[in-house]
Design a protein around this motif. Structure first.
Motif, PDB file in Angstrom:
ATOM      1  N   MET A 192       0.864  -1.197   0.000  1.00 29.68           N
ATOM      2  CA  MET A 192       0.000   0.000   0.000  1.00 29.68           C
ATOM      3  C   MET A 192       0.889   1.232   0.000  1.00 29.68           C
ATOM      4  SD  MET A 192      -2.777  -0.676   3.008  1.00 29.68           S
ATOM      5  CE  MET A 192      -1.806  -1.466   4.238  1.00 29.68           C
ATOM      6  N   ARG A 193       0.318   2.365  -0.386  1.00 27.66           N
ATOM      7  CA  ARG A 193       0.968   3.644  -0.087  1.00 27.66           C
ATOM      8  C   ARG A 193       0.114   4.345   0.957  1.00 27.66           C
ATOM      9  NH1 ARG A 193       2.707   3.550  -5.688  1.00 27.66           N
ATOM     10  NH2 ARG A 193       4.984   3.487  -5.644  1.00 27.66           N
ATOM     11  N   LEU A 194       0.759   4.701   2.070  1.00 32.36           N
ATOM     12  CA  LEU A 194       0.067   5.323   3.192  1.00 32.36           C
ATOM     13  C   LEU A 194       0.758   6.641   3.512  1.00 32.36           C
ATOM     14  CD1 LEU A 194      -0.199   2.076   5.385  1.00 32.36           C
ATOM     15  CD2 LEU A 194      -2.053   3.152   4.093  1.00 32.36           C
ATOM     16  N   TRP A 195       0.054   7.741   3.301  1.00 29.60           N
ATOM     17  CA  TRP A 195       0.633   9.069   3.518  1.00 29.60           C
ATOM     18  C   TRP A 195      -0.097   9.733   4.683  1.00 29.60           C
ATOM     19  CZ3 TRP A 195       0.876  11.666  -2.052  1.00 29.60           C
ATOM     20  CH2 TRP A 195       1.692  10.880  -2.874  1.00 29.60           C
ATOM     21  N   LYS A 196       0.667  10.404   5.526  1.00 31.74           N
ATOM     22  CA  LYS A 196       0.054  11.142   6.616  1.00 31.74           C
ATOM     23  C   LYS A 196      -0.809  12.262   6.033  1.00 31.74           C
ATOM     24  CE  LYS A 196       1.225  13.626  10.803  1.00 31.74           C
ATOM     25  NZ  LYS A 196       1.945  13.190  11.987  1.00 31.74           N
ATOM     26  N   ILE A 197      -2.032  12.392   6.509  1.00 37.08           N
ATOM     27  CA  ILE A 197      -2.901  13.466   5.998  1.00 37.08           C
ATOM     28  C   ILE A 197      -2.344  14.805   6.481  1.00 37.08           C
ATOM     29  CG2 ILE A 197      -5.223  14.496   6.111  1.00 37.08           C
ATOM     30  CD1 ILE A 197      -6.319  11.610   6.335  1.00 37.08           C
ATOM     31  N   GLY A 198      -2.122  15.708   5.540  1.00 35.65           N
ATOM     32  CA  GLY A 198      -1.624  17.048   5.888  1.00 35.65           C
ATOM     33  C   GLY A 198      -0.167  17.068   6.313  1.00 35.65           C
ATOM     34  N   GLY A 199       0.601  16.030   5.980  1.00 36.65           N
ATOM     35  CA  GLY A 199       2.023  16.002   6.352  1.00 36.65           C
ATOM     36  C   GLY A 199       2.850  15.286   5.304  1.00 36.65           C
ATOM     37  N   GLU A 200       4.137  15.247   5.530  1.00 33.09           N
ATOM     38  CA  GLU A 200       5.061  14.626   4.567  1.00 33.09           C
ATOM     39  C   GLU A 200       5.342  13.164   4.906  1.00 33.09           C
ATOM     40  OE1 GLU A 200       6.738  16.252   1.778  1.00 33.09           O
ATOM     41  OE2 GLU A 200       4.950  17.443   2.237  1.00 33.09           O
ATOM     42  N   GLU A 201       4.932  12.748   6.124  1.00 36.47           N
ATOM     43  CA  GLU A 201       5.335  11.429   6.597  1.00 36.47           C
ATOM     44  C   GLU A 201       4.748  10.303   5.742  1.00 36.47           C
ATOM     45  OE1 GLU A 201       5.812   9.610  11.081  1.00 36.47           O
ATOM     46  OE2 GLU A 201       4.787  11.522  10.796  1.00 36.47           O
ATOM     47  N   ARG A 202       5.566   9.295   5.489  1.00 40.07           N
ATOM     48  CA  ARG A 202       5.146   8.113   4.726  1.00 40.07           C
ATOM     49  C   ARG A 202       5.294   6.887   5.610  1.00 40.07           C
ATOM     50  NH1 ARG A 202       3.464  11.898   2.236  1.00 40.07           N
ATOM     51  NH2 ARG A 202       4.205  12.602   0.200  1.00 40.07           N
ATOM     52  N   PHE A 203       4.385   5.925   5.467  1.00 39.65           N
ATOM     53  CA  PHE A 203       4.397   4.747   6.334  1.00 39.65           C
ATOM     54  C   PHE A 203       4.446   3.452   5.511  1.00 39.65           C
ATOM     55  CE2 PHE A 203       2.007   8.120   8.445  1.00 39.65           C
ATOM     56  CZ  PHE A 203       2.639   8.188   9.684  1.00 39.65           C
ATOM     57  N   ASP A 204       5.069   3.469   4.365  1.00 40.35           N
ATOM     58  CA  ASP A 204       4.995   2.314   3.468  1.00 40.35           C
ATOM     59  C   ASP A 204       6.346   1.994   2.838  1.00 40.35           C
ATOM     60  OD1 ASP A 204       5.369   3.939   1.033  1.00 40.35           O
ATOM     61  OD2 ASP A 204       3.497   4.862   1.711  1.00 40.35           O
ATOM     62  N   LYS A 205       6.332   1.015   1.936  1.00 36.16           N
ATOM     63  CA  LYS A 205       7.570   0.498   1.351  1.00 36.16           C
ATOM     64  C   LYS A 205       8.329   1.525   0.516  1.00 36.16           C
ATOM     65  CE  LYS A 205       8.175  -3.070  -1.700  1.00 36.16           C
ATOM     66  NZ  LYS A 205       8.010  -4.437  -2.224  1.00 36.16           N
ATOM     67  N   ASP A 206       7.689   2.638   0.139  1.00 33.22           N
ATOM     68  CA  ASP A 206       8.417   3.691  -0.586  1.00 33.22           C
ATOM     69  C   ASP A 206       9.617   4.191   0.221  1.00 33.22           C
ATOM     70  OD1 ASP A 206       7.238   3.779  -3.048  1.00 33.22           O
ATOM     71  OD2 ASP A 206       5.940   5.503  -2.623  1.00 33.22           O
ATOM     72  N   LEU A 207       9.530   4.112   1.575  1.00 32.50           N
ATOM     73  CA  LEU A 207      10.672   4.511   2.414  1.00 32.50           C
ATOM     74  C   LEU A 207      11.905   3.701   2.007  1.00 32.50           C
ATOM     75  CD1 LEU A 207       8.874   4.604   5.886  1.00 32.50           C
ATOM     76  CD2 LEU A 207       9.759   6.590   4.634  1.00 32.50           C
ATOM     77  N   PHE A 208      11.685   2.425   1.756  1.00 28.04           N
ATOM     78  CA  PHE A 208      12.781   1.537   1.343  1.00 28.04           C
ATOM     79  C   PHE A 208      13.107   1.733  -0.142  1.00 28.04           C
ATOM     80  CE2 PHE A 208      13.920  -2.645  -0.526  1.00 28.04           C
ATOM     81  CZ  PHE A 208      15.164  -2.808   0.071  1.00 28.04           C
ATOM     82  N   ARG A 209      12.063   1.763  -0.992  1.00 31.98           N
ATOM     83  CA  ARG A 209      12.294   1.918  -2.431  1.00 31.98           C
ATOM     84  C   ARG A 209      13.134   3.158  -2.723  1.00 31.98           C
ATOM     85  NH1 ARG A 209       6.666   1.242  -2.767  1.00 31.98           N
ATOM     86  NH2 ARG A 209       5.998  -0.795  -3.494  1.00 31.98           N
ATOM     87  N   LYS A 210      12.817   4.258  -2.012  1.00 35.75           N
ATOM     88  CA  LYS A 210      13.467   5.544  -2.311  1.00 35.75           C
ATOM     89  C   LYS A 210      14.566   5.906  -1.316  1.00 35.75           C
ATOM     90  CE  LYS A 210       9.170   7.571  -4.131  1.00 35.75           C
ATOM     91  NZ  LYS A 210       8.204   8.654  -3.880  1.00 35.75           N
ATOM     92  N   ASP A 211      14.929   4.962  -0.430  1.00 37.69           N
ATOM     93  CA  ASP A 211      15.957   5.235   0.598  1.00 37.69           C
ATOM     94  C   ASP A 211      15.612   6.462   1.433  1.00 37.69           C
ATOM     95  OD1 ASP A 211      17.894   3.205   0.345  1.00 37.69           O
ATOM     96  OD2 ASP A 211      18.572   4.100  -1.552  1.00 37.69           O
ATOM     97  N   GLU A 212      14.368   6.517   1.876  1.00 34.95           N
ATOM     98  CA  GLU A 212      13.928   7.705   2.627  1.00 34.95           C
ATOM     99  C   GLU A 212      13.717   7.441   4.117  1.00 34.95           C
ATOM    100  OE1 GLU A 212      10.536   9.166   0.448  1.00 34.95           O
ATOM    101  OE2 GLU A 212      11.806  10.256  -0.966  1.00 34.95           O
ATOM    102  N   GLY A 213      14.086   6.246   4.585  1.00 34.58           N
ATOM    103  CA  GLY A 213      13.938   5.976   6.023  1.00 34.58           C
ATOM    104  C   GLY A 213      13.736   4.508   6.307  1.00 34.58           C
ATOM    105  N   ASP A 214      13.644   4.189   7.627  1.00 31.65           N
ATOM    106  CA  ASP A 214      13.482   2.795   8.046  1.00 31.65           C
ATOM    107  C   ASP A 214      12.009   2.407   7.990  1.00 31.65           C
ATOM    108  OD1 ASP A 214      16.129   2.624   8.530  1.00 31.65           O
ATOM    109  OD2 ASP A 214      15.960   3.016  10.701  1.00 31.65           O
ATOM    110  N   ILE A 215      11.767   1.229   7.433  1.00 31.16           N
ATOM    111  CA  ILE A 215      10.371   0.801   7.358  1.00 31.16           C
ATOM    112  C   ILE A 215       9.857   0.257   8.687  1.00 31.16           C
ATOM    113  CG2 ILE A 215      10.288   0.392   4.857  1.00 31.16           C
ATOM    114  CD1 ILE A 215      10.600  -2.608   5.470  1.00 31.16           C
ATOM    115  N   VAL A 216      10.723  -0.356   9.496  1.00 33.74           N
ATOM    116  CA  VAL A 216      10.227  -1.033  10.708  1.00 33.74           C
ATOM    117  C   VAL A 216       9.490  -0.075  11.654  1.00 33.74           C
ATOM    118  CG1 VAL A 216      10.938  -2.282  12.799  1.00 33.74           C
ATOM    119  CG2 VAL A 216      11.681  -3.081  10.548  1.00 33.74           C
ATOM    120  N   PRO A 217      10.093   1.080  12.033  1.00 32.76           N
ATOM    121  CA  PRO A 217       9.324   1.985  12.906  1.00 32.76           C
ATOM    122  C   PRO A 217       8.061   2.522  12.237  1.00 32.76           C
ATOM    123  CG  PRO A 217      11.515   2.907  12.394  1.00 32.76           C
ATOM    124  CD  PRO A 217      11.477   1.528  11.823  1.00 32.76           C
TER     125      PRO A 217
END
Ligand code: TYD
Length: 232
Positions: A192-217
């Motif tokens: 899935m793609r899960l985006w914080k409403i009204g924010g930049e935060e992402r909670f999905d595999k794009d963090l890994f795909r795009k090297d934008e952060g750790d997926i586990v937290p």
């Protein structure tokens, strides 16, 4: 246990009951058709628990799912189904391949949700299919479209309450021995793609795909948010 399918991040075993399988979720994440890979600790159990909660919620809303119950932290017992070789994708906003392959902009809301079909075949690089091609493969697209749109309505409302925008997701379907259609595979932040409403935060595999952060937290936050809503 007898292995039925060794997937990229999951293994499917024959269950004790001939009509059941056991799906084990590994501490593994891949992207780009397996070109990129990592082994984040705890990721398997997070995806397994999130999938289980989502399947339970969908079952409550009368969506037939293959999920039966969890066994241990990273395994679930599911009904055995013949998987349809289609990746069915539903989109509420433009992101990923639809941005790369059309004139749409990242994040652009779609006037209404759309359902797309991709061939589930890594060796052919999962091409986008037309409804005619789906029919020629022997499948009527209609029940997949209808069930996927119902799933979208349920999950979109669920995540909205949690302050999260469901941008898109992928589902797979299967038929049981009686020819009845079931939602199968997994539904987790890997699919899935899960985006914080009204924010930049992402909670999905794009963090890994795009090297934008750790997926586990990020995945843990999704589980923590979903848990209080667990089938009430
Ligand atoms: P999509 O934008 O088509 O592909 P990509 O992730 O390559 O940009 O993906 C739409 C959604 O479906 C996204 O949330 C990821 C998910 N998805 C999968 O889970 N597995 C897949 O094989 C594909 C193609 C997509």
């Amino acid at each position: 246990m007898e292995v039925i399918i060794e997937g990229k991040v999951k293994t499917v075993y024959q269950g004790d009951d001939s009509q059941q399988v056991i799906i084990e979720y590994h501490d593994k994440v891949t992207a780009g058709n397996g070109e990129k890979e990592d082994h984040p600790l705890g990721k398997g159990s997070l995806c397994c628990s999130i999938s289980a909660l989502i399947f339970e919620k969908l079952a409550k809303e009368l969506i037939p799912t293959h999920y039966i119950n969890m066994v241990g932290a990273n395994k679930m017992i599911c009904k055995k189904v013949d998987i349809v070789p289609l990746e069915v994708i539903c989109r509420n906003r433009a992101a990923g391949s639809i941005v790369r392959e059309t004139t749409l902009n990242e994040g652009q809301p779609l006037p209404q949700p759309i359902v797309e079909f991709f061939l589930k075949d890594d060796s052919k690089h999962d091409p986008l299919l037309t409804p005619d091609r789906v029919r020629l493969m022997g499948y009527d697209p209609k029940p997949f479209i209808e069930m996927t749109l119902r799933i979208n309505d349920i999950l979109r409302s669920l995540f909205y309450i949690l302050g999260i925008d469901l941008v898109d997701f992928k589902v797979e379907y299967g038929y049981d021995a009686h020819g009845d259609l079931y939602l199968a595979d997994e539904i987790s932040p890997d699919s899935m793609r899960l985006w914080k409403i009204g924010g930049e935060e992402r909670f999905d595999k794009d963090l890994f795909r795009k090297d934008e952060g750790d997926i586990v937290p990020a995945y843990r936050q999704i589980l923590d948010k979903l848990q209080p809503l667990a089938v009430t």
